[in-house]
Design a protein around this motif. Sequence first.
Motif, PDB file in Angstrom:
ATOM      1  N   ILE A  20       0.842  -1.200   0.000  1.00 36.27           N
ATOM      2  CA  ILE A  20       0.000   0.000   0.000  1.00 36.27           C
ATOM      3  C   ILE A  20       0.878   1.251   0.000  1.00 36.27           C
ATOM      4  N   LEU A  21       1.920   1.246   0.831  1.00 33.45           N
ATOM      5  CA  LEU A  21       2.826   2.391   0.867  1.00 33.45           C
ATOM      6  C   LEU A  21       3.546   2.577  -0.472  1.00 33.45           C
ATOM      7  N   SER A  22       3.894   1.468  -1.131  1.00 37.25           N
ATOM      8  CA  SER A  22       4.511   1.554  -2.463  1.00 37.25           C
ATOM      9  C   SER A  22       3.554   2.175  -3.461  1.00 37.25           C
ATOM     10  N   PHE A  23       2.296   1.744  -3.415  1.00 38.98           N
ATOM     11  CA  PHE A  23       1.285   2.283  -4.319  1.00 38.98           C
ATOM     12  C   PHE A  23       1.062   3.769  -4.053  1.00 38.98           C
ATOM     13  N   LEU A  24       0.933   4.138  -2.780  1.00 39.48           N
ATOM     14  CA  LEU A  24       0.721   5.546  -2.440  1.00 39.48           C
ATOM     15  C   LEU A  24       1.902   6.407  -2.876  1.00 39.48           C
ATOM     16  N   GLU A  25       3.104   5.889  -2.658  1.00 40.92           N
ATOM     17  CA  GLU A  25       4.293   6.633  -3.059  1.00 40.92           C
ATOM     18  C   GLU A  25       4.332   6.832  -4.578  1.00 40.92           C
ATOM     19  N   ALA A  26       3.872   5.847  -5.325  1.00 41.17           N
ATOM     20  CA  ALA A  26       3.850   5.952  -6.791  1.00 41.17           C
ATOM     21  C   ALA A  26       2.832   6.994  -7.256  1.00 41.17           C
ATOM     22  N   GLN A  27       1.836   7.305  -6.425  1.00 39.68           N
ATOM     23  CA  GLN A  27       0.805   8.273  -6.789  1.00 39.68           C
ATOM     24  C   GLN A  27       1.231   9.709  -6.517  1.00 39.68           C
ATOM     25  N   VAL A  28       2.243   9.883  -5.675  1.00 38.88           N
ATOM     26  CA  VAL A  28       2.722  11.218  -5.330  1.00 38.88           C
ATOM     27  C   VAL A  28       3.551  11.758  -6.495  1.00 38.88           C
ATOM     28  N   ILE A  34      14.407  15.883 -10.576  1.00 38.89           N
ATOM     29  CA  ILE A  34      15.404  14.832 -10.767  1.00 38.89           C
ATOM     30  C   ILE A  34      14.701  13.476 -10.659  1.00 38.89           C
ATOM     31  N   PRO A  35      14.765  12.644 -11.682  1.00 35.24           N
ATOM     32  CA  PRO A  35      14.057  11.361 -11.646  1.00 35.24           C
ATOM     33  C   PRO A  35      14.671  10.394 -10.633  1.00 35.24           C
ATOM     34  N   GLY A  36      13.816   9.546 -10.076  1.00 34.89           N
ATOM     35  CA  GLY A  36      14.283   8.475  -9.204  1.00 34.89           C
ATOM     36  C   GLY A  36      14.336   8.811  -7.731  1.00 34.89           C
ATOM     37  N   ILE A  37      14.054  10.047  -7.374  1.00 37.75           N
ATOM     38  CA  ILE A  37      14.100  10.427  -5.963  1.00 37.75           C
ATOM     39  C   ILE A  37      12.733  10.175  -5.345  1.00 37.75           C
ATOM     40  N   LYS A  38      12.733   9.323  -4.307  1.00 43.17           N
ATOM     41  CA  LYS A  38      11.507   8.973  -3.599  1.00 43.17           C
ATOM     42  C   LYS A  38      11.770   9.025  -2.107  1.00 43.17           C
ATOM     43  N   LEU A  39      10.698   9.093  -1.352  1.00 42.35           N
ATOM     44  CA  LEU A  39      10.818   9.110   0.096  1.00 42.35           C
ATOM     45  C   LEU A  39      11.136   7.724   0.653  1.00 42.35           C
ATOM     46  N   GLY A  40      10.658   6.688   0.008  1.00 43.05           N
ATOM     47  CA  GLY A  40      10.930   5.326   0.483  1.00 43.05           C
ATOM     48  C   GLY A  40       9.996   4.889   1.588  1.00 43.05           C
ATOM     49  N   LEU A  41       8.744   5.296   1.522  1.00 43.39           N
ATOM     50  CA  LEU A  41       7.770   4.957   2.562  1.00 43.39           C
ATOM     51  C   LEU A  41       7.690   3.466   2.897  1.00 43.39           C
ATOM     52  N   PRO A  42       7.751   2.574   1.907  1.00 45.22           N
ATOM     53  CA  PRO A  42       7.665   1.146   2.242  1.00 45.22           C
ATOM     54  C   PRO A  42       8.793   0.683   3.163  1.00 45.22           C
ATOM     55  N   ASN A  43       9.898   1.410   3.167  1.00 46.65           N
ATOM     56  CA  ASN A  43      11.019   1.016   4.012  1.00 46.65           C
ATOM     57  C   ASN A  43      10.717   1.198   5.495  1.00 46.65           C
ATOM     58  N   ALA A  44       9.704   1.985   5.824  1.00 46.12           N
ATOM     59  CA  ALA A  44       9.298   2.118   7.224  1.00 46.12           C
ATOM     60  C   ALA A  44       8.842   0.756   7.757  1.00 46.12           C
ATOM     61  N   ARG A  65       7.679  -7.794  -1.132  1.00 46.48           N
ATOM     62  CA  ARG A  65       7.223  -6.484  -1.586  1.00 46.48           C
ATOM     63  C   ARG A  65       7.824  -6.135  -2.943  1.00 46.48           C
ATOM     64  N   ILE A  66       9.115  -6.365  -3.092  1.00 49.12           N
ATOM     65  CA  ILE A  66       9.786  -6.051  -4.357  1.00 49.12           C
ATOM     66  C   ILE A  66       9.193  -6.867  -5.499  1.00 49.12           C
ATOM     67  N   LEU A  67       9.006  -8.152  -5.262  1.00 48.74           N
ATOM     68  CA  LEU A  67       8.428  -9.009  -6.300  1.00 48.74           C
ATOM     69  C   LEU A  67       7.022  -8.560  -6.673  1.00 48.74           C
ATOM     70  N   LEU A  68       6.193  -8.313  -5.668  1.00 48.54           N
ATOM     71  CA  LEU A  68       4.808  -7.927  -5.939  1.00 48.54           C
ATOM     72  C   LEU A  68       4.695  -6.549  -6.585  1.00 48.54           C
ATOM     73  N   LEU A  72       3.009  -5.918 -10.130  1.00 49.51           N
ATOM     74  CA  LEU A  72       1.788  -5.111 -10.176  1.00 49.51           C
ATOM     75  C   LEU A  72       1.984  -3.732 -10.798  1.00 49.51           C
ATOM     76  N   PHE A  73       3.107  -3.076 -10.507  1.00 48.56           N
ATOM     77  CA  PHE A  73       3.278  -1.679 -10.914  1.00 48.56           C
ATOM     78  C   PHE A  73       4.517  -1.426 -11.760  1.00 48.56           C
ATOM     79  N   GLY A  74       5.386  -2.405 -11.898  1.00 50.95           N
ATOM     80  CA  GLY A  74       6.674  -2.147 -12.529  1.00 50.95           C
ATOM     81  C   GLY A  74       6.958  -3.057 -13.700  1.00 50.95           C
ATOM     82  N   SER A  75       8.211  -3.473 -13.767  1.00 51.59           N
ATOM     83  CA  SER A  75       8.670  -4.297 -14.868  1.00 51.59           C
ATOM     84  C   SER A  75       9.812  -5.180 -14.376  1.00 51.59           C
ATOM     85  N   LEU A  76      10.318  -6.016 -15.259  1.00 49.81           N
ATOM     86  CA  LEU A  76      11.445  -6.872 -14.908  1.00 49.81           C
ATOM     87  C   LEU A  76      12.680  -6.034 -14.577  1.00 49.81           C
TER      88      LEU A  76
END
Length: 164
Positions: A20-28, A34-44, A65-68, A72-76
């Motif tokens: 859920i945190l990964s999904f929410l972070e992807a929506q922000v 600068i591309p690739g900068i994220k807060l990393g919420l799932p790491n909490a 989490r990484i696999l899912l 669900l949202f990424g690629s290989l």
Amino acid sequence: MRMNVMKLTKLGLLVTLALILSFLEAQVPPLTAIPGIKLGLPNAAIVFLLYAVGEWEAGLVSLLRILLVSVLFGSLISLWYSAAGAILSLAVMILLKKSRKFSCITVSTLGGVCHNIGQIAAACLITRTAELVYYLPVLLLSGTVAGVLIGLLSGIILKRMEKL
């Protein structure tokens, strides 16, 4: 390793929380240009698990989490970048935590920095472009800021959970 139903349920809930945190972070929207900068919420969830449950469980939830998220949202390719960052980050966080010399904030901060180092290393190997290392200082700064924030958040959650 045998796991009881209660522990398995808790791990399932934490995988779900991390997703859920990964999904929410992807929506922000991106925090910077600068591309690739994220807060990393799932790491909490991972830092919490590392301190509240154990290293093995934190690694399992991180891997799931990484696999899912990749499915669900990424690629290989996102799987490889995420895995490289997560493996290095988790290994460093486990070593630092086991030393008992560092706070949760320091462990999380160095985990965030190592996550970015792992991702840049994977990107250099995959693209065969060593010049991507020039992007590392920007990512180290963002990893430091994100690691501190996630460490603070994780510390607050751990203290509140102790009271329960």
